[in-house]
Design a protein around this motif. Structure first.
Motif, PDB file in Angstrom:
ATOM      1  N   ARG A 125     -11.128   0.098   5.504  1.00 20.12           N
ATOM      2  CA  ARG A 125     -10.544  -0.365   4.240  1.00 20.12           C
ATOM      3  C   ARG A 125     -10.445   0.827   3.290  1.00 20.12           C
ATOM      4  NH1 ARG A 125     -13.086  -5.580   1.698  1.00 20.12           N
ATOM      5  NH2 ARG A 125     -15.094  -4.551   2.022  1.00 20.12           N
ATOM      6  N   ALA A 126      -9.281   0.991   2.668  1.00 20.26           N
ATOM      7  CA  ALA A 126      -9.025   2.129   1.775  1.00 20.26           C
ATOM      8  C   ALA A 126      -9.264   1.686   0.337  1.00 20.26           C
ATOM      9  CB  ALA A 126      -7.600   2.636   1.953  1.00 20.26           C
ATOM     10  N   LYS A 182      -0.524  -3.960  10.603  1.00 23.63           N
ATOM     11  CA  LYS A 182       0.197  -2.900  11.298  1.00 23.63           C
ATOM     12  C   LYS A 182       0.965  -1.981  10.347  1.00 23.63           C
ATOM     13  CE  LYS A 182      -0.855  -3.743  15.583  1.00 23.63           C
ATOM     14  NZ  LYS A 182      -1.611  -2.737  16.379  1.00 23.63           N
ATOM     15  N   ALA A 183       1.428  -2.522   9.210  1.00 21.77           N
ATOM     16  CA  ALA A 183       2.205  -1.699   8.272  1.00 21.77           C
ATOM     17  C   ALA A 183       2.049  -2.240   6.863  1.00 21.77           C
ATOM     18  CB  ALA A 183       3.687  -1.679   8.668  1.00 21.77           C
ATOM     19  N   ASN A 184       2.053  -1.320   5.902  1.00 22.07           N
ATOM     20  CA  ASN A 184       2.010  -1.638   4.478  1.00 22.07           C
ATOM     21  C   ASN A 184       3.038  -0.798   3.746  1.00 22.07           C
ATOM     22  OD1 ASN A 184      -0.228  -3.419   3.332  1.00 22.07           O
ATOM     23  ND2 ASN A 184      -1.426  -2.166   4.755  1.00 22.07           N
ATOM     24  N   GLY A 185       3.744  -1.420   2.809  1.00 21.58           N
ATOM     25  CA  GLY A 185       4.565  -0.660   1.885  1.00 21.58           C
ATOM     26  C   GLY A 185       3.776  -0.333   0.631  1.00 21.58           C
ATOM     27  N   ILE A 186       4.069   0.802   0.016  1.00 17.59           N
ATOM     28  CA  ILE A 186       3.467   1.150  -1.270  1.00 17.59           C
ATOM     29  C   ILE A 186       4.391   0.648  -2.370  1.00 17.59           C
ATOM     30  CG2 ILE A 186       2.757   3.018  -2.806  1.00 17.59           C
ATOM     31  CD1 ILE A 186       1.958   4.637  -0.414  1.00 17.59           C
ATOM     32  N   PHE A 204       3.313   7.396   6.636  1.00 10.70           N
ATOM     33  CA  PHE A 204       1.994   8.002   6.729  1.00 10.70           C
ATOM     34  C   PHE A 204       1.078   7.057   7.507  1.00 10.70           C
ATOM     35  CE2 PHE A 204       3.984   9.825   3.041  1.00 10.70           C
ATOM     36  CZ  PHE A 204       3.515  11.134   2.952  1.00 10.70           C
ATOM     37  N   SER A 205      -0.028   7.588   8.003  1.00 10.32           N
ATOM     38  CA  SER A 205      -1.024   6.744   8.653  1.00 10.32           C
ATOM     39  C   SER A 205      -2.025   6.241   7.618  1.00 10.32           C
ATOM     40  CB  SER A 205      -1.761   7.533   9.740  1.00 10.32           C
ATOM     41  OG  SER A 205      -2.600   8.521   9.154  1.00 10.32           O
ATOM     42  N   LEU A 206      -2.812   5.228   7.978  1.00 12.50           N
ATOM     43  CA  LEU A 206      -3.822   4.711   7.059  1.00 12.50           C
ATOM     44  C   LEU A 206      -4.826   5.787   6.671  1.00 12.50           C
ATOM     45  CD1 LEU A 206      -4.958   2.297   5.497  1.00 12.50           C
ATOM     46  CD2 LEU A 206      -6.299   1.708   7.543  1.00 12.50           C
ATOM     47  N   ASP A 207      -5.169   6.669   7.609  1.00 10.12           N
ATOM     48  CA  ASP A 207      -6.089   7.760   7.284  1.00 10.12           C
ATOM     49  C   ASP A 207      -5.479   8.739   6.283  1.00 10.12           C
ATOM     50  OD1 ASP A 207      -8.224   6.893   8.870  1.00 10.12           O
ATOM     51  OD2 ASP A 207      -7.420   7.870  10.661  1.00 10.12           O
ATOM     52  N   GLU A 208      -4.160   8.714   6.145  1.00  5.78           N
ATOM     53  CA  GLU A 208      -3.461   9.585   5.197  1.00  5.78           C
ATOM     54  C   GLU A 208      -3.054   8.843   3.928  1.00  5.78           C
ATOM     55  OE1 GLU A 208      -1.056  12.540   8.279  1.00  5.78           O
ATOM     56  OE2 GLU A 208      -0.254  10.512   7.909  1.00  5.78           O
ATOM     57  N   VAL A 209      -3.719   7.740   3.610  1.00  9.47           N
ATOM     58  CA  VAL A 209      -3.303   6.916   2.483  1.00  9.47           C
ATOM     59  C   VAL A 209      -3.332   7.685   1.172  1.00  9.47           C
ATOM     60  CG1 VAL A 209      -5.616   5.940   2.086  1.00  9.47           C
ATOM     61  CG2 VAL A 209      -3.585   4.653   1.402  1.00  9.47           C
ATOM     62  N   LYS A 223      12.742  11.625  -4.495  1.00 13.30           N
ATOM     63  CA  LYS A 223      12.891  11.608  -3.040  1.00 13.30           C
ATOM     64  C   LYS A 223      12.468  10.290  -2.414  1.00 13.30           C
ATOM     65  CE  LYS A 223      11.867  16.578  -2.650  1.00 13.30           C
ATOM     66  NZ  LYS A 223      10.939  17.583  -2.061  1.00 13.30           N
ATOM     67  N   VAL A 224      11.597   9.564  -3.105  1.00 13.62           N
ATOM     68  CA  VAL A 224      10.974   8.382  -2.512  1.00 13.62           C
ATOM     69  C   VAL A 224      11.668   7.108  -2.974  1.00 13.62           C
ATOM     70  CG1 VAL A 224       8.875   6.995  -2.427  1.00 13.62           C
ATOM     71  CG2 VAL A 224       8.733   9.483  -2.247  1.00 13.62           C
ATOM     72  N   VAL A 225      12.046   6.276  -2.026  1.00 17.69           N
ATOM     73  CA  VAL A 225      12.435   4.900  -2.339  1.00 17.69           C
ATOM     74  C   VAL A 225      11.306   3.981  -1.902  1.00 17.69           C
ATOM     75  CG1 VAL A 225      14.104   3.049  -1.970  1.00 17.69           C
ATOM     76  CG2 VAL A 225      14.882   5.430  -2.130  1.00 17.69           C
ATOM     77  N   LYS A 226      10.943   4.016  -0.619  1.00 18.13           N
ATOM     78  CA  LYS A 226       9.822   3.215  -0.138  1.00 18.13           C
ATOM     79  C   LYS A 226       9.017   4.011   0.883  1.00 18.13           C
ATOM     80  CE  LYS A 226       8.849  -0.331  -1.003  1.00 18.13           C
ATOM     81  NZ  LYS A 226       7.849  -0.876  -1.955  1.00 18.13           N
ATOM     82  N   THR A 227       7.718   4.097   0.636  1.00 18.92           N
ATOM     83  CA  THR A 227       6.788   4.738   1.558  1.00 18.92           C
ATOM     84  C   THR A 227       6.050   3.662   2.338  1.00 18.92           C
ATOM     85  OG1 THR A 227       6.481   6.654   0.111  1.00 18.92           O
ATOM     86  CG2 THR A 227       4.790   6.258   1.758  1.00 18.92           C
ATOM     87  N   ILE A 228       5.953   3.853   3.641  1.00 24.06           N
ATOM     88  CA  ILE A 228       5.246   2.918   4.511  1.00 24.06           C
ATOM     89  C   ILE A 228       3.997   3.589   5.081  1.00 24.06           C
ATOM     90  CG2 ILE A 228       5.364   1.592   6.664  1.00 24.06           C
ATOM     91  CD1 ILE A 228       7.080   0.353   4.548  1.00 24.06           C
ATOM     92  N   VAL A 229       2.886   2.863   5.052  1.00 23.59           N
ATOM     93  CA  VAL A 229       1.641   3.318   5.657  1.00 23.59           C
ATOM     94  C   VAL A 229       1.423   2.498   6.920  1.00 23.59           C
ATOM     95  CG1 VAL A 229      -0.860   3.502   5.387  1.00 23.59           C
ATOM     96  CG2 VAL A 229       0.651   4.009   3.453  1.00 23.59           C
TER      97      VAL A 229
END
Length: 339
Positions: free
Chosen positions: A7-8, A36-40, A312-317, A330-336
């Motif tokens: 858990r982050a 499996k995936a999360n959007g920021i 990015f990976s969860l470890d790279e949150v 540059k960013v519209v949607k980032t996915i972890v």
């Protein structure tokens, strides 16, 4: 299944710490989901950068995240309609289910709603989470988890369109070409709307709008747009944009307030509002919007894939939040992604 649940946690000093806990067990009416995936979300960035959004304050470590998809790995004893291995998304606003608002279908207004990732409530940047099964929706196994995670912001756009008053073929102006603006524009067209015009200062965002097929883009100073829209969606969350909404509308039109302007108080020309006899409606997250959101994504009526600009990976949150915070052009949607 993994042995532990990462858990982050985000703290008030804007730092992330990943902790390992036991995997939770679902209650009788819950399912256990392997994320499996999360959007920021933009709200996640506010909490990361500023430590607060509206009345919600990061005063203790909590787990952000509410745009999520995953696989069911365990089902509570009283749950029907879900099985181990099902691919799903989570609707993160958990209402009581008993009050008048819930029973009338406007459960997003439930006074006891619990919204995942609204501090101090923990969210979905984790490996496993238990959720009441009625707030979980199946997705086709042909749909990628990263695209499915976009169902939550798409639901905002769908609800905004549901709240609007317009006819097939009408013209819409969407103020703000961020994720919610771009998704609302697409939802408007999927629902039978005509020309969709995105307005923003950010040229890179306007290029994204063109890429996904929005009919027209413009900057806010374009005076030719005054009085051309049957419906105006304010998605920028900016006071100036909100104050300008009435100007873009035709007489008898509709303004839909989706964004939340900073400072909460906006000075607006009510004479224009009255002269044009406009409708002005608000959007509070969404209700009954996830099924159609999932369908429109699956059918390609709403393009979410091209809006994903970073992975990015969860470890790279921590890196994911820092990159998203510092690179708005540059960013519209980032996915972890959970690996």
């Amino acid at each position: 299944m993994k042995r532990m649940n990462r858990r982050a946690f985000l703290d008030k000093d804007h730092k992330f710490t990943i902790k390992e806990d036991n995997i939770p067990s679902p209650q009788d009416d819950e399912v256990l989901i392997e994320i499996k995936a999360n959007g920021i979300c933009g709200s996640d960035i506010h909490f990361y950068r500023e430590g607060r959004l509206g009345n919600f304050v990061v005063d203790r470590p909590y787990v952000p995240g509410h745009e999520s998809s995953g696989i069911i790995v365990e089902v509570g004893s009283s749950v029907n309609g879900f099985s181990k291995g099902d691919h799903v998304v989570i609707e993160p606003g958990i209402p009581c289910g008993m009050c008048n608002y819930c029973k009338s279908g406007r459960y997003n207004l439930c006074p006891d709603v619990v919204f995942l990732s609204a501090p101090p409530i923990n969210g979905t940047f984790c490996d496993y989470i238990t959720i009441r099964h009625d707030m979980v929706f199946h997705i086709p196994k042909t749909l990628s988890f990263e695209e499915a995670a976009m169902a939550e912001p798409v639901a905002v756009g769908v609800h905004a369109v549901n709240r609007a008053r317009f006819k097939n073929g009408d013209t819409a102006i969407i103020l703000g070409a961020g994720p919610i603006g771009l998704l609302t524009a697409q939802a408007f067209k999927a629902a039978g709307g005509g020309e969709a015009i995105c307005v923003d200062f950010n040229e890179s965002r306007l290029r994204f709008a063109k890429k996904i097929g929005i009919d027209k883009v413009a900057i806010p100073s374009d005076s030719s747009l005054e009085g051309v829209a049957d419906v105006v969606f304010e998605t920028a969350g900016a006071s100036k944009a909100t104050a300008s909404t009435f100007n873009y509308c035709r007489p008898g039109g509709c303004v839909v307030q989706v964004g939340w302007p900073g400072g909460n108080i906006v000075e607006m020309n009510i004479a224009t509002f009255l002269d044009k006899e406009l409708d002005y409606v608000a959007v509070n997250r969404y209700a009954n919007a996830f099924p159609i959101s999932i369908r429109w994504i699956s059918e390609g009526k709403i393009n979410v894939k091209d809006l994903i600009t970073g992975r990015f990976s969860l470890d790279e949150v921590s890196e994911a939040f820092e990159y998203s915070s510092k690179n708005p052009d540059k960013v519209v949607k980032t996915i972890v992604l959970n690996d």
